[in-house]
Design an enzyme around this catalytic site. Structure first.
Site, PDB file in Angstrom:
ATOM      1  N   ASP A   1       0.835  -1.207   0.000  1.00  0.00           N
ATOM      2  CA  ASP A   1       0.000   0.000   0.000  1.00  0.00           C
ATOM      3  C   ASP A   1       0.869   1.257   0.000  1.00  0.00           C
ATOM      4  O   ASP A   1       1.989   1.242   0.515  1.00  0.00           O
ATOM      5  CB  ASP A   1      -0.888  -0.033   1.260  1.00  0.00           C
ATOM      6  CG  ASP A   1      -2.084   0.891   1.139  1.00  0.00           C
ATOM      7  OD1 ASP A   1      -2.315   1.451   0.050  1.00  0.00           O
ATOM      8  OD2 ASP A   1      -2.782   1.066   2.151  1.00  0.00           O
TER       9      ASP A   1
ATOM     10  N   ASN B   1       1.365   3.437  -2.873  1.00  0.00           N
ATOM     11  CA  ASN B   1       1.925   3.891  -4.151  1.00  0.00           C
ATOM     12  C   ASN B   1       1.392   5.269  -4.531  1.00  0.00           C
ATOM     13  O   ASN B   1       2.147   6.136  -4.987  1.00  0.00           O
ATOM     14  CB  ASN B   1       1.553   2.920  -5.283  1.00  0.00           C
ATOM     15  CG  ASN B   1       2.209   1.568  -5.138  1.00  0.00           C
ATOM     16  OD1 ASN B   1       3.127   1.408  -4.341  1.00  0.00           O
ATOM     17  ND2 ASN B   1       1.744   0.590  -5.903  1.00  0.00           N
TER      18      ASN B   1
ATOM     19  N   TRP C   1       2.879   8.020  -2.371  1.00  0.00           N
ATOM     20  CA  TRP C   1       4.289   8.206  -2.741  1.00  0.00           C
ATOM     21  C   TRP C   1       4.373   9.149  -3.942  1.00  0.00           C
ATOM     22  O   TRP C   1       5.191  10.065  -3.966  1.00  0.00           O
ATOM     23  CB  TRP C   1       4.918   6.852  -3.079  1.00  0.00           C
ATOM     24  CG  TRP C   1       6.381   6.895  -3.401  1.00  0.00           C
ATOM     25  CD1 TRP C   1       7.415   6.716  -2.537  1.00  0.00           C
ATOM     26  CD2 TRP C   1       6.969   7.120  -4.695  1.00  0.00           C
ATOM     27  NE1 TRP C   1       8.614   6.817  -3.204  1.00  0.00           N
ATOM     28  CE2 TRP C   1       8.372   7.064  -4.529  1.00  0.00           C
ATOM     29  CE3 TRP C   1       6.455   7.367  -5.970  1.00  0.00           C
ATOM     30  CZ2 TRP C   1       9.263   7.245  -5.595  1.00  0.00           C
ATOM     31  CZ3 TRP C   1       7.338   7.549  -7.032  1.00  0.00           C
ATOM     32  CH2 TRP C   1       8.726   7.488  -6.828  1.00  0.00           C
TER      33      TRP C   1
ATOM     34  N   GLU D   1     -12.040  -5.222  -5.391  1.00  0.00           N
ATOM     35  CA  GLU D   1     -12.615  -3.880  -5.197  1.00  0.00           C
ATOM     36  C   GLU D   1     -11.892  -2.818  -6.039  1.00  0.00           C
ATOM     37  O   GLU D   1     -12.402  -1.718  -6.246  1.00  0.00           O
ATOM     38  CB  GLU D   1     -12.527  -3.468  -3.717  1.00  0.00           C
ATOM     39  CG  GLU D   1     -13.511  -4.194  -2.793  1.00  0.00           C
ATOM     40  CD  GLU D   1     -13.124  -5.659  -2.538  1.00  0.00           C
ATOM     41  OE1 GLU D   1     -11.917  -5.951  -2.406  1.00  0.00           O
ATOM     42  OE2 GLU D   1     -14.035  -6.505  -2.509  1.00  0.00           O
ATOM     43  N   ASN D   2     -10.683  -3.143  -6.513  1.00  0.00           N
ATOM     44  CA  ASN D   2      -9.895  -2.138  -7.252  1.00  0.00           C
ATOM     45  C   ASN D   2     -10.495  -1.766  -8.616  1.00  0.00           C
ATOM     46  O   ASN D   2     -10.101  -0.763  -9.212  1.00  0.00           O
ATOM     47  CB  ASN D   2      -8.446  -2.597  -7.436  1.00  0.00           C
ATOM     48  CG  ASN D   2      -7.621  -2.489  -6.169  1.00  0.00           C
ATOM     49  OD1 ASN D   2      -6.644  -3.216  -5.984  1.00  0.00           O
ATOM     50  ND2 ASN D   2      -7.990  -1.578  -5.258  1.00  0.00           N
TER      51      ASN D   2
ATOM     52  N   ARG E   1       2.118  -4.949   6.042  1.00  0.00           N
ATOM     53  CA  ARG E   1       1.333  -3.925   5.355  1.00  0.00           C
ATOM     54  C   ARG E   1       2.103  -2.621   5.410  1.00  0.00           C
ATOM     55  O   ARG E   1       2.470  -2.155   6.491  1.00  0.00           O
ATOM     56  CB  ARG E   1      -0.043  -3.763   5.972  1.00  0.00           C
ATOM     57  CG  ARG E   1      -0.851  -2.707   5.213  1.00  0.00           C
ATOM     58  CD  ARG E   1      -2.327  -2.716   5.471  1.00  0.00           C
ATOM     59  NE  ARG E   1      -2.966  -1.837   4.501  1.00  0.00           N
ATOM     60  CZ  ARG E   1      -4.186  -1.945   4.031  1.00  0.00           C
ATOM     61  NH1 ARG E   1      -4.947  -2.909   4.457  1.00  0.00           N
ATOM     62  NH2 ARG E   1      -4.663  -1.087   3.141  1.00  0.00           N
TER      63      ARG E   1
ATOM     64  N   ARG F   1      -5.355  -2.467   8.562  1.00  0.00           N
ATOM     65  CA  ARG F   1      -6.478  -3.235   8.023  1.00  0.00           C
ATOM     66  C   ARG F   1      -5.965  -4.449   7.261  1.00  0.00           C
ATOM     67  O   ARG F   1      -4.850  -4.446   6.754  1.00  0.00           O
ATOM     68  CB  ARG F   1      -7.259  -2.380   7.005  1.00  0.00           C
ATOM     69  CG  ARG F   1      -8.121  -1.315   7.566  1.00  0.00           C
ATOM     70  CD  ARG F   1      -9.043  -0.787   6.466  1.00  0.00           C
ATOM     71  NE  ARG F   1      -8.349   0.008   5.471  1.00  0.00           N
ATOM     72  CZ  ARG F   1      -8.115   1.317   5.588  1.00  0.00           C
ATOM     73  NH1 ARG F   1      -8.501   1.969   6.660  1.00  0.00           N
ATOM     74  NH2 ARG F   1      -7.487   1.962   4.626  1.00  0.00           N
TER      75      ARG F   1
ATOM     76  N   SER G   1      -8.119  -5.760   4.721  1.00  0.00           N
ATOM     77  CA  SER G   1      -8.647  -5.458   3.382  1.00  0.00           C
ATOM     78  C   SER G   1      -8.917  -6.695   2.518  1.00  0.00           C
ATOM     79  O   SER G   1      -8.584  -6.725   1.329  1.00  0.00           O
ATOM     80  CB  SER G   1      -7.690  -4.515   2.631  1.00  0.00           C
ATOM     81  OG  SER G   1      -7.494  -3.328   3.353  1.00  0.00           O
TER      82      SER G   1
HETATM   83  C1  FPP Z   1      -2.013   0.080  -3.401  1.00  0.00           C
HETATM   84  O1  FPP Z   1      -1.528   1.394  -3.276  1.00  0.00           O
HETATM   85  C2  FPP Z   1      -1.390  -0.553  -4.548  1.00  0.00           C
HETATM   86  C3  FPP Z   1      -2.040  -1.147  -5.578  1.00  0.00           C
HETATM   87  C4  FPP Z   1      -3.508  -1.246  -5.651  1.00  0.00           C
HETATM   88  C5  FPP Z   1      -1.303  -1.707  -6.734  1.00  0.00           C
HETATM   89  C6  FPP Z   1      -0.072  -2.479  -6.381  1.00  0.00           C
HETATM   90  C7  FPP Z   1       0.797  -2.605  -7.556  1.00  0.00           C
HETATM   91  C8  FPP Z   1       2.146  -2.635  -7.531  1.00  0.00           C
HETATM   92  C9  FPP Z   1       2.941  -2.611  -6.305  1.00  0.00           C
HETATM   93  C10 FPP Z   1       2.937  -2.710  -8.775  1.00  0.00           C
HETATM   94  C11 FPP Z   1       3.140  -4.119  -9.240  1.00  0.00           C
HETATM   95  C12 FPP Z   1       2.153  -4.351 -10.247  1.00  0.00           C
HETATM   96  C13 FPP Z   1       1.700  -5.538 -10.694  1.00  0.00           C
HETATM   97  C14 FPP Z   1       0.694  -5.463 -11.748  1.00  0.00           C
HETATM   98  C15 FPP Z   1       2.138  -6.854 -10.195  1.00  0.00           C
HETATM   99  P1  FPP Z   1      -2.521   2.601  -3.431  1.00  0.00           P
HETATM  100  O2  FPP Z   1      -2.608   2.947  -4.875  1.00  0.00           O
HETATM  101  O3  FPP Z   1      -3.836   2.262  -2.809  1.00  0.00           O
HETATM  102  O4  FPP Z   1      -1.799   3.745  -2.642  1.00  0.00           O
HETATM  103  P2  FPP Z   1      -2.497   4.905  -1.793  1.00  0.00           P
HETATM  104  O5  FPP Z   1      -3.243   4.233  -0.666  1.00  0.00           O
HETATM  105  O6  FPP Z   1      -1.352   5.723  -1.320  1.00  0.00           O
HETATM  106  O7  FPP Z   1      -3.404   5.658  -2.724  1.00  0.00           O
END
Ligand code: FPP
Length: 237
Positions: free
Chosen positions: A21, A23, A26, A68-69, A185, A191, A193
């Site tokens: 979690d 990305n 970041w 859910e994504n 996590r 969580r 999730s």
């Molecule tokens: C959650 O962070 C991350 C994801 C839903 C995607 C995870 C994907 C990767 C780590 C890249 C590798 C990719 C594949 C296809 C294997 P978030 O986007 O919810 O972050 P946030 O909570 O800061 O918005």
């Protein structure tokens, strides 16, 4: 691999789960689009998998796309579908050389054809590798996994006294794999999730504020060391 020496090789977790979690946060911190966070997260994923194989961990399961994504903006969903193709066609080479076998947790049927095809090719390429298993949870939901196991039980007309933990475990995507020992996590959320609800039963949890793209070797070794200091009782005393 500077942190390797500090780890106790006899107390490594056999199976590590990771909720990757942070990305989006970041990327936001750097004024970049969220997708750039996922791209950086992919680099972290590759590093963590290579380290896991080198350290002697048997199975790593990562949460890459939940059921859910699909609710995310279409542009982001499409990006993740394309990123999966890139993982399978480019990044997998190095992991294949490191002896990593890829496995998918989740339902591939609703994915775009190109993504599904790339995944199938990746599974085929790595199917005989023995060093480590990488489970990528993709279009995955923990409750959905349990529901499909229950459906199989019903469809097979199984007598209720034959329904055991072992039987249900054998109907999960992780059949033949050990339960999770450690779940990490990133980015601070406390969580689960909907991640691997069945396999998580006795797992140790490790939550860090570090965002996934920044979760590199030092942070990973810290998590494993923390795990090695836990006293696991599995309900005993
Ligand atoms: C959650 O962070 C991350 C994801 C839903 C995607 C995870 C994907 C990767 C780590 C890249 C590798 C990719 C594949 C296809 C294997 P978030 O986007 O919810 O972050 P946030 O909570 O800061 O918005």
């Amino acid at each position: 691999m500077k942190n390797y020496q500090d780890l106790d090789p006899d107390r490594l977790p056999k199976h590590v789960g990771i909720i990757m979690d942070g990305n989006g946060r970041w990327a936001k911190k750097r004024g970049l689009p969220r997708t750039m966070g996922h791209r950086e997260g992919m680099k972290t994923l590759k590093e963590i998998v290579k380290l896991s194989a080198a350290w002697g961990i048997d199975v790593v399961s990562v949460y890459a796309f939940s059921t859910e994504n699909w609710k995310r903006p279409l542009e982001e969903v499409n990006f993740l579908m394309k990123l999966m193709i890139e993982v399978m066609q480019k990044e997998l080479r190095e992991l294949h050389e490191a002896g990593v076998k890829v496995n998918i947790l989740g339902d591939l049927s609703p994915l775009p054809d190109a993504t599904r095809k790339a995944i199938e090719d990746g599974l085929e390429l790595t199917k005989d590798n023995k060093k480590m298993v990488l489970n990528i949870a993709f279009n995955y939901g923990g409750r959905q996994e349990i529901i499909q196991a229950v459906k199989t039980v019903v469809e097979e007309g199984m007598p209720s006294d034959e329904i055991t933990e072992e039987k249900l475990s054998s109907l999960m995507y992780t059949k033949d794999m050990p339960d999770l020992d450690l779940v990490i996590r990133t980015s601070g959320e406390m969580r689960i999730s909907n991640f691997m609800l069945w396999q998580i039963a006795y797992a140790e949890l490790y939550v860090t504020d570090v965002l996934w793209p920044d979760f590199r070797e030092t942070e990973y070794a810290k998590a494993i060391k923390d795990y090695q200091h836990r006293g696991r009782r599995f309900g005993g005393i």
